[in-house]
Scaffold this motif. Structure first.
Motif, PDB file in Angstrom:
ATOM      1  N   LEU A 135       2.886  -5.281  -5.296  1.00  0.00           N
ATOM      2  CA  LEU A 135       3.470  -6.578  -6.119  1.00  0.00           C
ATOM      3  C   LEU A 135       4.936  -6.619  -5.887  1.00  0.00           C
ATOM      4  O   LEU A 135       5.434  -5.886  -5.504  1.00  0.00           O
ATOM      5  CB  LEU A 135       3.319  -6.333  -7.647  1.00  0.00           C
ATOM      6  N   SER A 136       5.367  -8.043  -5.756  1.00  0.00           N
ATOM      7  CA  SER A 136       6.619  -8.277  -5.689  1.00  0.00           C
ATOM      8  C   SER A 136       7.577  -7.828  -6.782  1.00  0.00           C
ATOM      9  O   SER A 136       7.114  -7.788  -7.939  1.00  0.00           O
ATOM     10  CB  SER A 136       6.724  -9.805  -5.705  1.00  0.00           C
ATOM     11  N   ASN A 137       8.660  -7.074  -6.378  1.00  0.00           N
ATOM     12  CA  ASN A 137       9.653  -6.872  -7.474  1.00  0.00           C
ATOM     13  C   ASN A 137      10.789  -7.872  -7.369  1.00  0.00           C
ATOM     14  O   ASN A 137      11.650  -7.971  -6.545  1.00  0.00           O
ATOM     15  CB  ASN A 137      10.159  -5.523  -6.946  1.00  0.00           C
ATOM     16  N   PRO A 153      -3.702   1.778  -8.430  1.00  0.00           N
ATOM     17  CA  PRO A 153      -2.526   2.023  -8.345  1.00  0.00           C
ATOM     18  C   PRO A 153      -1.333   1.029  -7.774  1.00  0.00           C
ATOM     19  O   PRO A 153      -1.613   0.143  -7.053  1.00  0.00           O
ATOM     20  CB  PRO A 153      -2.126   3.302  -7.438  1.00  0.00           C
ATOM     21  N   ARG A 154      -0.422   0.587  -8.429  1.00  0.00           N
ATOM     22  CA  ARG A 154       0.506  -0.156  -8.126  1.00  0.00           C
ATOM     23  C   ARG A 154       1.938  -0.016  -7.639  1.00  0.00           C
ATOM     24  O   ARG A 154       2.498   0.973  -7.960  1.00  0.00           O
ATOM     25  CB  ARG A 154       1.008  -1.072  -9.525  1.00  0.00           C
ATOM     26  N   LYS A 155       2.264  -0.458  -6.583  1.00  0.00           N
ATOM     27  CA  LYS A 155       3.426  -0.583  -5.903  1.00  0.00           C
ATOM     28  C   LYS A 155       4.235  -1.715  -5.593  1.00  0.00           C
ATOM     29  O   LYS A 155       3.636  -2.979  -5.807  1.00  0.00           O
ATOM     30  CB  LYS A 155       3.148   0.349  -4.434  1.00  0.00           C
ATOM     31  N   THR A 156       5.429  -1.589  -5.491  1.00  0.00           N
ATOM     32  CA  THR A 156       6.312  -2.990  -5.245  1.00  0.00           C
ATOM     33  C   THR A 156       6.909  -2.928  -3.897  1.00  0.00           C
ATOM     34  O   THR A 156       7.219  -2.178  -3.349  1.00  0.00           O
ATOM     35  CB  THR A 156       7.377  -3.227  -6.356  1.00  0.00           C
ATOM     36  N   TYR A 157       7.161  -4.505  -3.805  1.00  0.00           N
ATOM     37  CA  TYR A 157       7.880  -4.528  -2.425  1.00  0.00           C
ATOM     38  C   TYR A 157       9.068  -5.275  -2.732  1.00  0.00           C
ATOM     39  O   TYR A 157       9.016  -6.353  -3.762  1.00  0.00           O
ATOM     40  CB  TYR A 157       7.203  -5.481  -1.467  1.00  0.00           C
ATOM     41  N   ASP A 184      -4.805  -1.719   1.620  1.00  0.00           N
ATOM     42  CA  ASP A 184      -3.941  -2.195   0.605  1.00  0.00           C
ATOM     43  C   ASP A 184      -4.319  -3.617   0.486  1.00  0.00           C
ATOM     44  O   ASP A 184      -4.212  -4.586   0.848  1.00  0.00           O
ATOM     45  CB  ASP A 184      -2.723  -1.612   0.716  1.00  0.00           C
ATOM     46  N   ALA A 185      -4.121  -4.108  -1.204  1.00  0.00           N
ATOM     47  CA  ALA A 185      -3.988  -5.288  -1.493  1.00  0.00           C
ATOM     48  C   ALA A 185      -2.508  -5.895  -1.735  1.00  0.00           C
ATOM     49  O   ALA A 185      -1.843  -4.901  -2.173  1.00  0.00           O
ATOM     50  CB  ALA A 185      -4.836  -5.607  -2.681  1.00  0.00           C
ATOM     51  N   VAL A 186      -2.246  -7.062  -1.161  1.00  0.00           N
ATOM     52  CA  VAL A 186      -1.002  -7.584  -1.302  1.00  0.00           C
ATOM     53  C   VAL A 186      -0.855  -8.879  -2.375  1.00  0.00           C
ATOM     54  O   VAL A 186      -1.445  -9.876  -1.828  1.00  0.00           O
ATOM     55  CB  VAL A 186      -0.277  -7.935  -0.198  1.00  0.00           C
ATOM     56  N   LEU A 187      -0.282  -8.757  -3.414  1.00  0.00           N
ATOM     57  CA  LEU A 187      -0.322  -9.914  -4.355  1.00  0.00           C
ATOM     58  C   LEU A 187       0.812 -10.863  -3.848  1.00  0.00           C
ATOM     59  O   LEU A 187       1.994 -10.470  -3.772  1.00  0.00           O
ATOM     60  CB  LEU A 187       0.050  -9.463  -5.772  1.00  0.00           C
ATOM     61  N   LEU A 188       0.332 -12.208  -3.488  1.00  0.00           N
ATOM     62  CA  LEU A 188       1.556 -13.095  -2.991  1.00  0.00           C
ATOM     63  C   LEU A 188       1.440 -14.501  -3.837  1.00  0.00           C
ATOM     64  O   LEU A 188       0.203 -14.944  -4.269  1.00  0.00           O
ATOM     65  CB  LEU A 188       0.950 -13.634  -1.732  1.00  0.00           C
TER      66      LEU A 188
END
Length: 416
Positions: A135-137, A153-157, A184-188
């Motif tokens: 997810l974007s930060n 699990p969530r990570k941020t870019y 991995d999934a990338v939320l845009l």
């Protein structure tokens, strides 16, 4: 009386900030209070605006008095609506040459954009099992909740560069390049990034698509503002359409909402689209079948009234033209309010730089105000915005912009 212990293991969770802030605003009796929190369109008088195209559609529907209007639809939703939603999102015009492209898209109706995000997260968690979702930060706060509940699990870019109040493209690309794993999934955010209002340009979108393809990441687009952000359906869908048309061997999905662009906030009208790669179109119906399994166990089918309004508008050339005009009205007012606030802050010589307000896009502005300054705005001036400094530009008007700008000027000068 003897107390019986509960079997529940529950603890308080923080209230939703946006709805809590909105409740505090309505309870406030100050005559100059201003709501810059909730993301809904308002007129220059601060009133809700049922879109004229929607009102005409509602009138026509009432006159038709369809006896089926309260009946069940299919589990996947209203099928004619789904075709319309798909065509709006991907730009199809009904040409025979488009049939192969349409065959890649599995579509179901959802409970607005939130429901589309939730259904998509749940579907991927069950059937793709990504190690992580990126997810974007920062991002829309509900994204965190949705993926937490899906068990992914969530990570941020990195996304926002605070020093320059700009999009951190280099940080985003470096993090995904170095740390994201295959699958991995990338939320845009398709356009009008929430909360920053900062979007990649077209060259950057191309680079993001190339990275996702090369690293075998799964793009998950959230499209909440198509047509509302720029006034153009085509411009606001550019990133989604680029990925779809130019990366035919990469699978992806899109959560689509009609809350903003048709003002159907309370009707909960949305769609979820899963796009297969061009060699896997044979499983499209199986994907719909599995999505329906999740839908049936959760809400059975999408709400009927909102999608009926969308169908009525899009089946009439006159109403469609009216809707396009409505989009221009809304997007133009948002842009004019950005300019008005920026000009007033410049006139006041408010310390700092404020160009980002007019450079950002869509309903929200990431103002750069600190939490202490936000609290001071509320306590002293009764101006309500999120503690992150995100302001809903729709809450501004010709009448209150000078007051809001003066309040911002004061807290910037006096609250560290």
């Amino acid at each position: 009386m003897e107390k019986v212990p509960t079997r529940l293991n529950v603890a308080p969770v923080p209230p939703d900030e946006i709805f809590a802030l909105n409740g505090a605003f309505f309870a406030d009796t100050h005559p100059q209070k201003v709501s810059l929190g909730v993301g809904v369109y308002r007129t220059d008088d601060g009133k809700p605006w049922p879109l004229p195209a929607v009102e005409k559609a509602e009138k026509q529907l009432a006159e038709e008095n369809d006896l089926m209007r309260h009946e069940y639809t299919a589990i996947e939703g209203d099928v004619p609506f789904l075709k319309i939603a798909r065509d709006i999102m991907f730009g199809f015009e009904g040409k025979p040459s488009e049939e192969a492209a349409k065959a890649r898209i599995a579509s179901v109706q959802t409970v607005a954009g939130t429901g589309a995000n939730h259904l998509g997260a749940l579907f991927l968690a069950h059937h793709m099992k990504p190690r992580n979702v990126w997810l974007s930060n920062p991002s829309w706060a509900n994204h965190m909740t949705i993926w937490e509940l899906a068990g992914v699990p969530r990570k941020t870019y990195p996304y926002y560069h605070a020093a320059t109040r700009s999009f951190d493209f280099d940080g985003m690309m470096a993090t995904l390049e170095n740390d994201a794993e295959e699958g991995d999934a990338v939320l845009l955010h398709a356009c009008a990034h929430n909360p920053t209002g900062l979007d990649p340009n077209k060259e950057q979108w191309i680079a993001i698509a190339d990275l996702c393809e090369r690293k075998k990441l799964f793009p998950f687009f959230d499209s909440a503002y198509q047509g509302f952000a720029s006034g153009s359906l085509e411009e606001d869908a550019w990133a989604v359409r680029y990925f779809f048309e130019n990366k035919p061997d990469m699978e992806m999905c899109v959560a689509q909402s009609f809350s903003k662009n048709m003002g159907l906030y309370g009707q909960r009208t949305g769609a979820f689209h899963y796009i297969t790669n061009r060699s896997a179109t044979s499983i499209r119906d199986v994907i719909v079948n599995n999505l329906c399994h999740l839908i049936r166990g959760e809400f059975s089918m999408g709400p009927r009234i909102g999608c009926t309004i969308v169908k009525k508008i899009m089946s009439s050339e006159e109403l469609t033209a009216d809707w396009h005009n409505d989009l221009q009205v809304m997007s133009s007012r948002i842009k004019s309010m950005r300019e008005a606030l920026y000009n007033e802050l410049v006139r006041l010589k408010t310390p700092g730089t404020w160009e980002h307000i007019v450079e950002q896009n869509g309903m929200f502005s990431y103002t750069g105000l600190t939490p202490k300054q936000v609290y001071a705005l509320k306590d002293k001036y009764h101006v309500y915005l999120l503690k992150s400094g995100r302001a809903s530009i729709s809450g501004l008007s010709q009448k209150n912009v000078p007051y809001v700008a003066q309040a911002i000027d004061d807290v910037v000068r006096n609250v560290l």
